[in-house]
Design a protein around this motif. Structure first.
Motif, PDB file in Angstrom:
ATOM      1  N   TYR A  15       0.844  -1.189   0.000  1.00 59.03           N
ATOM      2  CA  TYR A  15       0.000   0.000   0.000  1.00 59.03           C
ATOM      3  C   TYR A  15       0.882   1.244   0.000  1.00 59.03           C
ATOM      4  N   ILE A  34      -9.487   1.701  -0.980  1.00 59.01           N
ATOM      5  CA  ILE A  34      -9.206   0.425  -1.654  1.00 59.01           C
ATOM      6  C   ILE A  34      -9.841   0.489  -3.044  1.00 59.01           C
ATOM      7  N   ARG A  36     -10.352  -0.462  -7.236  1.00 57.91           N
ATOM      8  CA  ARG A  36     -10.322  -1.427  -8.337  1.00 57.91           C
ATOM      9  C   ARG A  36     -11.215  -0.906  -9.463  1.00 57.91           C
ATOM     10  N   MET A 121      -9.198  -5.008   8.309  1.00 56.34           N
ATOM     11  CA  MET A 121      -8.696  -5.370   6.982  1.00 56.34           C
ATOM     12  C   MET A 121      -8.213  -6.809   6.900  1.00 56.34           C
ATOM     13  N   MET A 199      -7.806  -8.142  -1.162  1.00 55.99           N
ATOM     14  CA  MET A 199      -6.649  -7.869  -0.305  1.00 55.99           C
ATOM     15  C   MET A 199      -5.323  -8.243  -0.967  1.00 55.99           C
ATOM     16  N   ASP A 202      -5.919  -5.333  -4.961  1.00 55.49           N
ATOM     17  CA  ASP A 202      -6.379  -3.945  -5.121  1.00 55.49           C
ATOM     18  C   ASP A 202      -5.333  -2.925  -4.697  1.00 55.49           C
ATOM     19  N   ILE A 204      -4.172   0.091  -2.680  1.00 54.39           N
ATOM     20  CA  ILE A 204      -4.605   0.607  -1.379  1.00 54.39           C
ATOM     21  C   ILE A 204      -3.784   1.838  -1.001  1.00 54.39           C
ATOM     22  N   ARG A 230       1.395  -5.652  -4.671  1.00 56.41           N
ATOM     23  CA  ARG A 230       0.268  -5.599  -5.609  1.00 56.41           C
ATOM     24  C   ARG A 230       0.707  -6.030  -7.006  1.00 56.41           C
TER      25      ARG A 230
END
Length: 426
Positions: A15, A34, A36, A121, A199, A202, A204, A230
């Protein structure tokens, strides 16, 4: 003297952390975004996930347990929500807590907040294969009520229908809350599998705003919240939408007393363009404020509308006009709205309209910095658009806009769809 700094950005594997140190507030705000790309097959599921994430965690298994925790934390605020920004569907998890400096005891509120949010989370209530059935069932009811509330609020309903018509077949046509008829079919197991995908993939961003020691907060967050790298940050730009050669006119009928006339225009200017400042000034003069052309001419002079306003959807290059009118005034209202747009294109703008709009926009920006959530929203707009734009740059950009810039911005605006929600048999 108030100390305000631009955000310090700390990228990590999983993140991006944004630390904003300021003495403006007596609270500390933590906002987790978050993101997408909108997926039609998952849009309802994602809206339900935003609800379920606030319903219970490993240590706080129900909303009652969470409520008691927040009370013990001097009435801390905790919300989750889902919204659209352009072609993205974004889950927001937010906490607002009192600054520890103003407490009489040594309660470590920030530490408690980070512990709790990391559970929200990483350890939402589940048995390893699915979310807690009771929590999912309860939040399904809440989501359906939210979707129903759009239908009950005719202004929101008309705007939803306008967007559906304007962006048919494209991601932005989907409402952030999804579809009511899809809610019940989502299983606790299916939702948990989707959560794990979110989690893992995406994008963040975590914003922390307040009178904080940035380096200390950074250490605390990084030690409590570890996410994997990610791999699915889909940053491909949306394809351009061709302008219609002929305006699209759509009528719906319902048992209502007041008609809703909503008109959608397209513009090639979006948030990331240098001309964005000019389109903001354009919108302010056209319908953004109480001195604007729509308000004065449609509502005040012609007495045709209960309200008449316009707003920009800056990430998809759209401008929406919203007005509430009597059914019989449809033709006249459309005519006057079109007339005001032509005046904008002709540069028929007074010096007073121009200067007052720039001043109002400046005040809006300054007011947004007085509210931590508005400030985060502005910063995140820039992040989503892939452009860095500080408040100072924004104010200077608005100030530098000329009358000619506004006229050029107006020339990019084209009528796309006229939507009218009228009474049955009208």
């Amino acid at each position: 003297m108030t100390r305000t700094t631009e955000p310090r950005v700390v990228p990590t594997e999983g993140y991006t952390l944004h630390l904003i140190e300021t003495e403006k507030y007596k609270t500390t705000t933590i906002s987790i975004q978050i993101k997408r790309k909108i997926e039609e097959e998952n849009v309802t599921k994602r809206a339900l996930l935003a609800q379920v994430l606030k319903a219970g965690t490993k240590s706080y298994p129900s909303s009652l347990h969470i409520h008691r925790l927040l009370e013990d934390m001097y009435g801390a605020g905790f919300v989750t929500s889902v919204a659209k920004k352009g072609d993205y569907q974004i889950i927001t998890i937010r906490m607002d807590v009192s600054n520890e400096k103003f407490l009489l005891d040594n309660t470590q509120l920030l530490d408690q907040s980070f512990e709790f949010l990391s559970e929200v989370m990483l350890q939402p209530l589940n048995d390893g294969t699915k979310f807690d059935e009771n929590n999912v069932k309860k939040e399904k009811r809440v989501l359906k009520q939210k979707i129903q509330s759009i239908y009950d609020d005719k202004m929101r309903f008309a705007n939803k229908r306008l967007v559906e018509e304007m962006f048919k077949g494209r991601p932005y046509a989907q409402h952030a809350y999804g579809k009511e008829e899809e809610v019940d079919a989502i299983t606790a197991e299916e939702l948990f599998n989707y959560y794990k995908d979110v989690m893992n993939k995406d994008e963040i961003d975590i914003y922390i705003v307040g009178d904080i020691d940035g380096e200390e907060v950074e250490r605390k967050v990084l030690s409590r919240l570890e996410l994997s790298e990610r791999f699915n940050a889909d940053e491909s730009p949306s394809s351009e939408i061709e302008n219609r050669t002929q305006e699209n006119v759509v009528f719906d009928e319902q048992d209502i007393k007041q008609g809703k006339l909503h008109i959608g225009y397209r513009t090639s200017i979006t948030f990331s363009d240098p001309e964005y400042y000019a389109i903001q000034v354009f919108n302010g003069i056209f319908g953004g404020f109480s001195h604007s052309k729509l308000f004065i001419n449609v509502r005040e002079k012609a007495s045709l509308a209960y309200y008449a306003v316009s707003r920009i959807e800056s990430h998809v290059g759209a401008l929406f006009v919203m007005s509430g009118i009597e059914f019989k005034n449809y033709e006249k209202a459309v005519s006057i709205i079109k007339e005001q747009m032509e005046k904008m294109k002709d540069g028929d703008i007074t010096d007073a309209e121009f200067s007052q709009t720039k001043e109002m926009l400046r005040n809006q920006l300054l007011e947004s910095v007085d509210n931590p959530n508005s400030w985060v929203d502005l910063l995140y707009h820039s992040k989503v658009a892939g452009i860095e734009r500080s408040i100072d740059e924004w104010i200077e950009g608005i100030q530098a806009v000329t009358m000619d810039d506004v006229k050029k911005a107006a020339e990019t605006v084209t009528l796309d769809t006229i939507y009218f929600l009228k009474g049955e048999g009208q």
